[in-house]
Design a protein around this motif. Structure first.
Motif: not given
Lengths: 136, 136, 136, 136
Positions: D23-26, D46-50, D115-116
């Motif tokens: 359940g995470v966005k990578m 997913a986070w832009l910065g990742s 992402g997490s």
């Protein structure tokens, strides 16, 4: 959805006003949902070195959808994200960057402020965030 | 002397107004006498790639105190300043960047506009320059 | 709206398949509406120098919402956008980058392909674009 | 020997599957033996910065042939490689990057996930590594 120029300029104006009241000279940057610069103001006489910091704070807040100071707590020596600042062309992880949310709680951009103490920077950024109202 | 934020914001507002009248979406950047970003606005829906170009046009115009299009004439193949664009982290030498002078003819900053044809960019930049009045 | 990973990966797979049929070795990059890398594949033995070019082609196509080859026509010596390639950390303006549109004609991303002649690069990019179907 | 695209894509697929289960966005990046990007996927939202961090983790793991978290232990203040993150255009030294070995124990590439939490990032990277089987 991304912040509109009208909203970004309202944030800059409110931040400028707050800075004037506090007697501090700030660089104020607002980025959109894509972390692209949308509105910016550099107050007369503000530190030269704060220009880049204000933009990096705004981008950092959007890159990770959290206030920059929160990220800084976990990027310390021994912390889980030590030296994350080396990514994305340079992050700034002390206070002064805050995400901007719409009325549905979605991040539509961020503001970054730099030019005084980190407490002052954060307070001015908060004034900017508070000025953003949904336009649609 | 350098441009004041008040003047830079007047330039951005006038350029935005001109762009609205022309029906174009622009990125508008104003730098001070030290070529530091002072005011900026990115109109909703403007090309992503024009953000960086608008800032580089403003810097280029101040770096050499001439309209960017003038520099572009002498940076062509065979010209005296061929490929000068490689300096200073990247210059933009087509029209859209114009120096801003005070009433004594001294350069106090520059404006850079990007988002449409170079003719449109230059016209919007001119509207920005025209809005700067001496404040002192 | 921005391209989904599912759509981006479909584009990469189709481009890979096309390249295999043509007997060429490609780098294939897909960016989203914010010009952020979304999916990428580097075929075994493809030119090392083409990796960066494929990503820059995809970004360039989204930065200005046009095929990279179109931009290249107006960035030639004497053209209106001469040396625009110096902006945005480096653009690539020869063919191989194409915007990706949704069924409403809105740009949701772009694909960039590099590894052979520009004609081959463009053909493989087209195969990628054709594979993107609306998911919503 | 270097990782093949087929193997790199298998690693990305497995990592994506693991992330979905968790359940995470990578952001998931695989580099080859030369530390060149070979396959990449950015999950929706997913986070832009990742994005940049995932690529830097993969490169860092290959640059020094060890998990990024191991390098981070010796890059702390007072440690032997303090601030090694300043090299190579920026390293990331917290967990999430892991070298990929062939059946002879030779490093053929690396995977980087971001992402997490760093624990989640590392777990997803491990799933990617486990999916790489010798093809020859």
């Amino acid at each position: 959805m991304s912040i509109l120029l009208e909203q970004a300029q309202a944030a800059v104006r409110a931040a400028q006003q707050k800075a004037l009241e506090m007697g501090v000279k700030m660089n104020i940057a607002v980025v959109d949902a894509g972390a692209n610069l949308t509105a910016f103001a550099r107050m007369d006489g503000a530190w030269l070195g704060s220009l880049d910091i204000s933009i990096k704070k705004a981008k950092t807040a959007r890159f990770f959808d959290m206030p920059t100071g929160e990220l800084g707590k976990i990027s310390q020596p021994g912390g889980p994200l030590f030296n994350i600042e080396h990514s994305n062309g340079g992050l700034i992880t002390f206070p002064g960057g805050i995400p901007i949310l719409d009325s549905n709680g979605r991040v539509i951009g961020a503001i970054g402020v730099s030019g005084s103490t980190v407490e002052d920077d954060h307070a001015v950024a908060q004034a900017g965030v508070a000025a953003v109202r949904d336009v649609r």
